[in-house]
Design a protein around this motif. Sequence first.
Motif, PDB file in Angstrom:
ATOM      1  N   ASP A 154       1.263  -1.021  -0.311  1.00  0.00           N
ATOM      2  CA  ASP A 154       0.163   0.009   0.142  1.00  0.00           C
ATOM      3  C   ASP A 154       0.959   1.469  -0.175  1.00  0.00           C
ATOM      4  OD1 ASP A 154      -1.723   1.645   0.710  1.00  0.00           O
ATOM      5  OD2 ASP A 154      -3.060   0.752   2.290  1.00  0.00           O
ATOM      6  N   PRO A 155       0.656   2.285  -0.732  1.00  0.00           N
ATOM      7  CA  PRO A 155       1.597   3.578  -1.644  1.00  0.00           C
ATOM      8  C   PRO A 155       1.866   3.759  -0.133  1.00  0.00           C
ATOM      9  CG  PRO A 155       0.598   2.873  -3.951  1.00  0.00           C
ATOM     10  CD  PRO A 155       0.036   1.411  -2.483  1.00  0.00           C
ATOM     11  N   ARG A 156       0.700   4.545   0.658  1.00  0.00           N
ATOM     12  CA  ARG A 156       0.210   5.515   1.387  1.00  0.00           C
ATOM     13  C   ARG A 156       0.510   4.422   2.960  1.00  0.00           C
ATOM     14  NH1 ARG A 156      -2.450   9.885   2.501  1.00  0.00           N
ATOM     15  NH2 ARG A 156      -2.755   9.748   0.924  1.00  0.00           N
ATOM     16  N   ARG A 157       0.436   3.326   2.957  1.00  0.00           N
ATOM     17  CA  ARG A 157       1.512   2.851   4.492  1.00  0.00           C
ATOM     18  C   ARG A 157       2.482   2.737   4.144  1.00  0.00           C
ATOM     19  NH1 ARG A 157      -2.579   1.634   8.934  1.00  0.00           N
ATOM     20  NH2 ARG A 157      -4.227   1.061   7.941  1.00  0.00           N
ATOM     21  N   ILE A 158       3.625   2.560   3.134  1.00  0.00           N
ATOM     22  CA  ILE A 158       4.416   2.636   2.800  1.00  0.00           C
ATOM     23  C   ILE A 158       5.435   4.140   3.314  1.00  0.00           C
ATOM     24  CG2 ILE A 158       6.518   2.337   1.430  1.00  0.00           C
ATOM     25  CD1 ILE A 158       4.968   0.175  -0.597  1.00  0.00           C
ATOM     26  N   GLN A 254       6.733   1.059  -7.504  1.00  0.00           N
ATOM     27  CA  GLN A 254       6.096   1.338  -8.710  1.00  0.00           C
ATOM     28  C   GLN A 254       4.294   1.422  -8.262  1.00  0.00           C
ATOM     29  OE1 GLN A 254       7.347   1.947 -11.814  1.00  0.00           O
ATOM     30  NE2 GLN A 254       8.972   2.250 -10.888  1.00  0.00           N
ATOM     31  N   THR A 255       3.883   2.320  -8.932  1.00  0.00           N
ATOM     32  CA  THR A 255       3.126   3.101  -8.458  1.00  0.00           C
ATOM     33  C   THR A 255       1.866   4.076  -9.561  1.00  0.00           C
ATOM     34  OG1 THR A 255       0.728   3.867  -6.987  1.00  0.00           O
ATOM     35  CG2 THR A 255       2.692   4.086  -6.486  1.00  0.00           C
ATOM     36  N   PRO A 256       0.887   4.143  -9.922  1.00  0.00           N
ATOM     37  CA  PRO A 256       0.536   5.030 -10.410  1.00  0.00           C
ATOM     38  C   PRO A 256       0.164   6.238 -10.496  1.00  0.00           C
ATOM     39  CG  PRO A 256      -1.400   3.150 -11.506  1.00  0.00           C
ATOM     40  CD  PRO A 256      -0.057   3.126 -10.016  1.00  0.00           C
ATOM     41  N   GLN A 257       0.142   6.732  -8.824  1.00  0.00           N
ATOM     42  CA  GLN A 257      -0.164   7.563  -8.237  1.00  0.00           C
ATOM     43  C   GLN A 257       0.721   8.166  -6.736  1.00  0.00           C
ATOM     44  OE1 GLN A 257      -3.935   8.288  -6.217  1.00  0.00           O
ATOM     45  NE2 GLN A 257      -3.365  10.078  -7.550  1.00  0.00           N
ATOM     46  N   TRP A 320       3.072  19.603  12.883  1.00  0.00           N
ATOM     47  CA  TRP A 320       1.860  20.003  11.663  1.00  0.00           C
ATOM     48  C   TRP A 320       1.727  19.416  10.477  1.00  0.00           C
ATOM     49  CZ3 TRP A 320       1.330  26.575  10.734  1.00  0.00           C
ATOM     50  CH2 TRP A 320      -0.489  26.181  10.802  1.00  0.00           C
ATOM     51  N   ARG A 321       1.134  18.618  10.827  1.00  0.00           N
ATOM     52  CA  ARG A 321       1.660  17.950   9.275  1.00  0.00           C
ATOM     53  C   ARG A 321       0.423  17.952   8.323  1.00  0.00           C
ATOM     54  NH1 ARG A 321       2.492  11.358  10.797  1.00  0.00           N
ATOM     55  NH2 ARG A 321       2.468  11.321   8.249  1.00  0.00           N
ATOM     56  N   GLY A 322       0.845  16.868   6.954  1.00  0.00           N
ATOM     57  CA  GLY A 322      -0.555  17.367   5.993  1.00  0.00           C
ATOM     58  C   GLY A 322      -0.286  16.156   5.089  1.00  0.00           C
ATOM     59  N   SER A 323      -1.082  15.884   4.052  1.00  0.00           N
ATOM     60  CA  SER A 323      -1.409  14.900   2.325  1.00  0.00           C
ATOM     61  C   SER A 323      -1.500  14.957   1.654  1.00  0.00           C
ATOM     62  CB  SER A 323      -1.768  13.363   3.403  1.00  0.00           C
ATOM     63  OG  SER A 323      -2.979  13.033   3.571  1.00  0.00           O
ATOM     64  N   VAL A 324      -0.894  14.409   0.412  1.00  0.00           N
ATOM     65  CA  VAL A 324      -1.524  14.109  -0.881  1.00  0.00           C
ATOM     66  C   VAL A 324      -0.846  13.846  -1.811  1.00  0.00           C
ATOM     67  CG1 VAL A 324       0.046  16.242  -1.790  1.00  0.00           C
ATOM     68  CG2 VAL A 324      -1.982  16.262  -2.713  1.00  0.00           C
ATOM     69  N   SER A 325      -2.300  12.859  -2.766  1.00  0.00           N
ATOM     70  CA  SER A 325      -1.373  12.476  -3.292  1.00  0.00           C
ATOM     71  C   SER A 325      -1.880  12.447  -5.420  1.00  0.00           C
ATOM     72  CB  SER A 325      -2.650  10.500  -3.118  1.00  0.00           C
ATOM     73  OG  SER A 325      -1.720   9.995  -1.946  1.00  0.00           O
ATOM     74  N   THR A 422       9.155  18.935   4.950  1.00  0.00           N
ATOM     75  CA  THR A 422       9.791  18.548   4.625  1.00  0.00           C
ATOM     76  C   THR A 422       8.795  17.297   4.628  1.00  0.00           C
ATOM     77  OG1 THR A 422      11.296  18.633   6.781  1.00  0.00           O
ATOM     78  CG2 THR A 422      10.991  16.139   5.188  1.00  0.00           C
ATOM     79  N   PHE A 423       8.897  16.820   3.481  1.00  0.00           N
ATOM     80  CA  PHE A 423       8.198  16.163   2.237  1.00  0.00           C
ATOM     81  C   PHE A 423       8.750  14.640   2.011  1.00  0.00           C
ATOM     82  CE2 PHE A 423       6.069  20.075   0.966  1.00  0.00           C
ATOM     83  CZ  PHE A 423       5.383  19.754   0.979  1.00  0.00           C
ATOM     84  N   VAL A 424       8.031  13.555   2.339  1.00  0.00           N
ATOM     85  CA  VAL A 424       8.779  12.530   2.455  1.00  0.00           C
ATOM     86  C   VAL A 424       7.011  11.805   0.968  1.00  0.00           C
ATOM     87  CG1 VAL A 424       8.887   9.889   2.680  1.00  0.00           C
ATOM     88  CG2 VAL A 424       9.083  12.182   3.911  1.00  0.00           C
ATOM     89  N   VAL A 425       8.049  11.464   0.039  1.00  0.00           N
ATOM     90  CA  VAL A 425       7.010  11.094  -1.023  1.00  0.00           C
ATOM     91  C   VAL A 425       7.590   9.596  -1.862  1.00  0.00           C
ATOM     92  CG1 VAL A 425       7.131  11.152  -3.755  1.00  0.00           C
ATOM     93  CG2 VAL A 425       7.226  13.201  -1.900  1.00  0.00           C
ATOM     94  N   VAL A 426       6.290   8.852  -1.732  1.00  0.00           N
ATOM     95  CA  VAL A 426       6.463   7.292  -2.609  1.00  0.00           C
ATOM     96  C   VAL A 426       5.920   7.128  -3.689  1.00  0.00           C
ATOM     97  CG1 VAL A 426       5.993   4.705  -1.785  1.00  0.00           C
ATOM     98  CG2 VAL A 426       7.382   6.672   0.066  1.00  0.00           C
ATOM     99  N   GLY A 427       6.226   6.296  -4.655  1.00  0.00           N
ATOM    100  CA  GLY A 427       6.171   6.131  -5.773  1.00  0.00           C
ATOM    101  C   GLY A 427       7.171   6.687  -6.698  1.00  0.00           C
ATOM    102  N   ALA A 428       6.210   6.732  -8.038  1.00  0.00           N
ATOM    103  CA  ALA A 428       7.538   6.901  -8.979  1.00  0.00           C
ATOM    104  C   ALA A 428       7.266   8.030  -9.687  1.00  0.00           C
ATOM    105  CB  ALA A 428       7.096   5.725 -10.390  1.00  0.00           C
ATOM    106  N   PRO A 429       7.911   9.373  -9.165  1.00  0.00           N
ATOM    107  CA  PRO A 429       7.303  10.874  -9.222  1.00  0.00           C
ATOM    108  C   PRO A 429       8.438  10.820 -10.480  1.00  0.00           C
ATOM    109  CG  PRO A 429       8.109  10.819  -7.337  1.00  0.00           C
ATOM    110  CD  PRO A 429       8.494   9.152  -7.643  1.00  0.00           C
ATOM    111  N   GLN A 430       7.753  12.276 -11.467  1.00  0.00           N
ATOM    112  CA  GLN A 430       8.811  12.604 -12.262  1.00  0.00           C
ATOM    113  C   GLN A 430       8.747  14.115 -11.988  1.00  0.00           C
ATOM    114  OE1 GLN A 430       6.396  12.103 -16.640  1.00  0.00           O
ATOM    115  NE2 GLN A 430       5.413  10.423 -15.908  1.00  0.00           N
TER     116      GLN A 430
END
Length: 437
Positions: A154-158, A254-257, A320-325, A422-430
């Motif tokens: 699960d990308p969000r859990r990762i 490897q995930t579309p988002q 002070w946290r946040g999230s976006v997909s 500070t951002f932590v990003v999981v995926g295949a961002p371009q």
Amino acid sequence: MIRFFLAALFVLAALPARAQIDVQEVTTPGGIDAWLVEDHSIPFTALEIRFRGGASLDPDGKEGVTNLMVGLLEEGAGDMDARAFARATEREAAEFSYDVHEDAVRVSARFLTETRADSVALLRESLVAPRFDASAIERVRAQVLSVIRSNGKDPRRIAGRAFDRKVYGDHPYATPVNGTLESVRALGRADIVAAHEAALARDRLYVSAVGDITAEELSALLDNLLGDLPAEGAPLPGPADPDLPGGTTVEEFQTPQSVALFAQPGIDRDDPDFFAAYILNHILGGGSFESRLMEEVREKRGLTYGVYSYLVDMEGAQLWRGSVSSANDRVAEAIEVIRNEWRDIHENGVTEKELRDAKTYLTGAYPLRFDGNGPIAEIAVSMQMEGLPTDYIDNRNDKVRAVTLEEVNRVARELVAPERLTFVVVGAPQGLSTTTN
């Protein structure tokens, strides 16, 4: 018939809340403190119990042991195995739930007045004399391992795990509540018994009750229910030292988002500027469709379905946290917009209209939380853990209304820290890679 009656009472207990909630402080002869809201309109009581500490008490190498222990509390107790305990609970039309997070073990109970004594006796057995049978341990262990495997896909859990490792380092907050495949497989019954003694103790206990019960009845109930628990549990972990240097950390998956979690230092619940910060967060990204982040990231640019920010006051850390997909080819733009909005509110503050609209929303939504005995009991026990007074429910909206534009904008200048976002990003961002400020 009795189960149908209890279900009907749950519906009745969810009717609109009273205009005023009278909280009584109760201290039992055995020294247990509790909050009580009496409501004798229906023969039903909601009881909430919290033990401070939670999964953060897990010893090194035994991550997930508190979670496994809590999952076993309803899997047999006293002279009842798991099936017998479930049948007895159903017979009394009681409902028990057990859960754990980083800072607390949560126990919730719902029972009828006519079956209170037998229901509490069952609950007591699960807390004081859980069996931890070998068959139950293996069954619950298998369930936990299945959850861990699922979370690993699960990308969000990762992203959550990556964020915790990045921000919390060697603190227990960096380890998952469920543990790892390796740590959970290695846990034995002795580890589970030790976790029970460490976590379920009277020196970290908080209790609230709402419903058809008097102070005298509650006092006797609690000494019987909890009096035989250990007086002291394991030492609580010290404060964390969150690592929030700014920049971006990318973990390929490897995930579309892509999933992006972000944070900067937060504010303590006891800080005099808390309510100004709370309102400021609502305006910036507090979950409303009217927030700046929703307007700029979703409505204007269509970069995401949802983007949120929120204040987190944990036992050992304030963030002070946040999230976006967002799609891999658009997440870099979403992050840039979020950084720009963070910087803008820091430099320019908010408008009088934004403040007025935020106050209207926050004061109007607050009474809707008190929509039944269960929610009121949960709010009351959370208030105790946060060190709030019993009259906070009555005074909270006044504190929101009292915040001025000058205070909000001062806090925007002093607390909002774009350089530490500070951002932590999981995926295949371009177009996005690991950077540091």
